[in-house]
Design a protein around this motif. Sequence first.
Motif, PDB file in Angstrom:
ATOM      1  N   ALA A  62      -2.108  -2.216  -2.877  1.00  0.00           N
ATOM      2  CA  ALA A  62      -2.714  -3.543  -3.060  1.00  0.00           C
ATOM      3  C   ALA A  62      -2.746  -3.879  -4.550  1.00  0.00           C
ATOM      4  N   GLU A  63      -3.125  -2.894  -5.380  1.00  0.00           N
ATOM      5  CA  GLU A  63      -3.159  -3.134  -6.839  1.00  0.00           C
ATOM      6  C   GLU A  63      -1.737  -3.336  -7.367  1.00  0.00           C
ATOM      7  N   TYR A  64      -0.790  -2.519  -6.917  1.00  0.00           N
ATOM      8  CA  TYR A  64       0.585  -2.627  -7.427  1.00  0.00           C
ATOM      9  C   TYR A  64       1.195  -3.981  -7.065  1.00  0.00           C
ATOM     10  N   ASN A  65       0.773  -4.531  -5.905  1.00  0.00           N
ATOM     11  CA  ASN A  65       1.309  -5.832  -5.483  1.00  0.00           C
ATOM     12  C   ASN A  65       0.509  -6.985  -6.083  1.00  0.00           C
ATOM     13  N   GLY A  66      -0.591  -6.679  -6.799  1.00  0.00           N
ATOM     14  CA  GLY A  66      -1.390  -7.734  -7.437  1.00  0.00           C
ATOM     15  C   GLY A  66      -2.304  -8.482  -6.477  1.00  0.00           C
ATOM     16  N   GLU A 109       8.844   1.777 -11.060  1.00  0.00           N
ATOM     17  CA  GLU A 109       9.034   3.095 -10.435  1.00  0.00           C
ATOM     18  C   GLU A 109       7.796   3.513  -9.633  1.00  0.00           C
ATOM     19  N   ASN A 110       6.600   3.233 -10.169  1.00  0.00           N
ATOM     20  CA  ASN A 110       5.375   3.629  -9.442  1.00  0.00           C
ATOM     21  C   ASN A 110       5.305   2.934  -8.086  1.00  0.00           C
ATOM     22  N   PHE A 117       5.957   3.290  -2.151  1.00  0.00           N
ATOM     23  CA  PHE A 117       6.610   2.938  -0.874  1.00  0.00           C
ATOM     24  C   PHE A 117       7.117   4.198  -0.171  1.00  0.00           C
ATOM     25  N   ASP A 118       7.709   5.118  -0.952  1.00  0.00           N
ATOM     26  CA  ASP A 118       8.179   6.389  -0.356  1.00  0.00           C
ATOM     27  C   ASP A 118       7.023   7.093   0.353  1.00  0.00           C
TER      28      ASP A 118
END
Length: 480
Positions: A316-320, A423-424, A429-430
């Motif tokens: 959620a944080e990585y997608n903003g 990359e994070n 996702f992996d």
Amino acid sequence: MGLMTADQYRESLNDGRIVYYKGKKIDNVCDHPHLAACVNTVAVDYEMAHDPQYKDLALVFDEELQENISRYNHIPKNGQDLLKHLELIIKATELGQGYIPLAHDIGADAMNAIAITARTMGDAGKVYAERIEKYRKYLKKTDKCVVAGVTDAKGDRHLKPSDPGQANPDFQVRLVSKDDKGIIVRGAKVHITGAAYCNEFFVIPCKAMSSPEEAPYAVAFAIQANAKGVRQIVRPFNGRISDDEFPLDSPLRMMHTDSLIIFDDVFVPWDRVFLCGEWKFAATMVYNFALMHRRTGCAYRIPMSEQLLGIAQAIAEYNGIADAPHVKEKITEIVIYLETLTALSRSACLDFVDHAGIPVPNPITTNIAKYHFAHNYHKICEIIQDLAGGLLVTAPTYRDWMNPETHEDIKKYLQGSAKVPTENRLRMFDLIRRLTAGDLETICLHGEGSPFAERMTILMEARKTIARCKKLAEGMAGIK
Ligand SMILES: Cc1cc2nc3c(=O)[nH]c(=O)nc-3n(C[C@H](O)[C@H](O)[C@H](O)COP(=O)(O)OP(=O)(O)OC[C@H]3O[C@@H](n4cnc5c(N)ncnc54)[C@H](O)[C@@H]3O)c2cc1C
């Protein structure tokens, strides 16, 4: 011999056992990269036992042997012991990075179920009670890795194993003959987790038996994985670890494989036989195994659920989107899922009941806890897959990331929040794919028993509560 080291455990597996994996016979399971990865997961249990920081959790001082033994081989005395057992499995699963070490836990559940059954049988069970305690002592001294073969192939589920309508009489492991040395058994167990790389397994019935015709199927014993006539066909578990994913620094671990174990007229000496034809007591054994093993299953799921909460918040944080109201709601849902499971699991230990002198986790609370995590797991996966977005399944692979011709395009266009490197996001996702894979959904549903089995037990165990509540309602209505 005492406590085994991880290396001694690995060496012990090269014993001539018959194991087929992906269409090939495997000479030594430690030499195959997939099976070796599973062995590494089991080895965590042995590493823990030798690590001073986990000594109090993993070991118990045995007064009779005057040495430390694995906590799993110790008979619990009270609710605190059950709680320590729960905490040990949680810690081992955490150290296994969410993969379950299981060197001793499922075997201990079977061993205690056998001990309870033997004690429940009265005089007829005395010989079995002595044998299982002798076998427990052997495990205390040798620290073998022991799993449990409970689920039979079953054939037609609506028919008894002895019913002439079954395609063959061997769908459930059965007694073929006996003499003064021991018994001969035939049949097959399915889905047996970790059997390819354990030292021994317990075999116990998977259902209650309802008539004398089923007596040959009421059989329980312990057998070495390399015993004559035992062969395994092993199903790989889809851990989704491949060269398409980002590499990890930590050692490669893999979720376990499961075996179809065939018992082709296998000889079992009497001192390893714990039930032999007493069909009325198959129910006691399978009931107590299911109860203890469902609590063990809850212990596995607590750290796994923490991982689910972690990946949901991270993506959620990585997608903003972490501050969006609907996302906060979804994160709250996962917190409730985790905390409900943890509270019910702990409460099941402290609110234990006594079965033939052995404390066991509270049956209703345990079954509700197991049902809760299995029934709601798909909903939690749906939340995470929803928060992750479609790239979860369409993002280019690690190999494309590493290709200089495509690297910059991926880096530029697949970034989410400016605060988080691309990359994070791709690594997350992996991990999400690995943790919410379809195989895991099935193990969550069926591992430790399918949801209907839990619901049946909950209703059965709640009959006194239901009767009490009915009386209460009738009293309030003025009905005498
Ligand atoms: C990944 C994994 C690991 C496992 N590890 C182990 C292990 O280590 N050791 C072990 O012993 N077992 C293990 N199991 C087995 C697990 O306990 C069983 O999968 C579970 O009990 C369900 O049994 P089943 O798979 O035979 O399905 P079934 O019993 O065939 O169930 C399928 C459906 O049929 C229904 N059903 C079954 N019988 C009847 C009936 N008579 N009437 C009406 N409906 C019926 C069930 O409710 C369910 O909806 C594992 C399972 C999985 C998926």
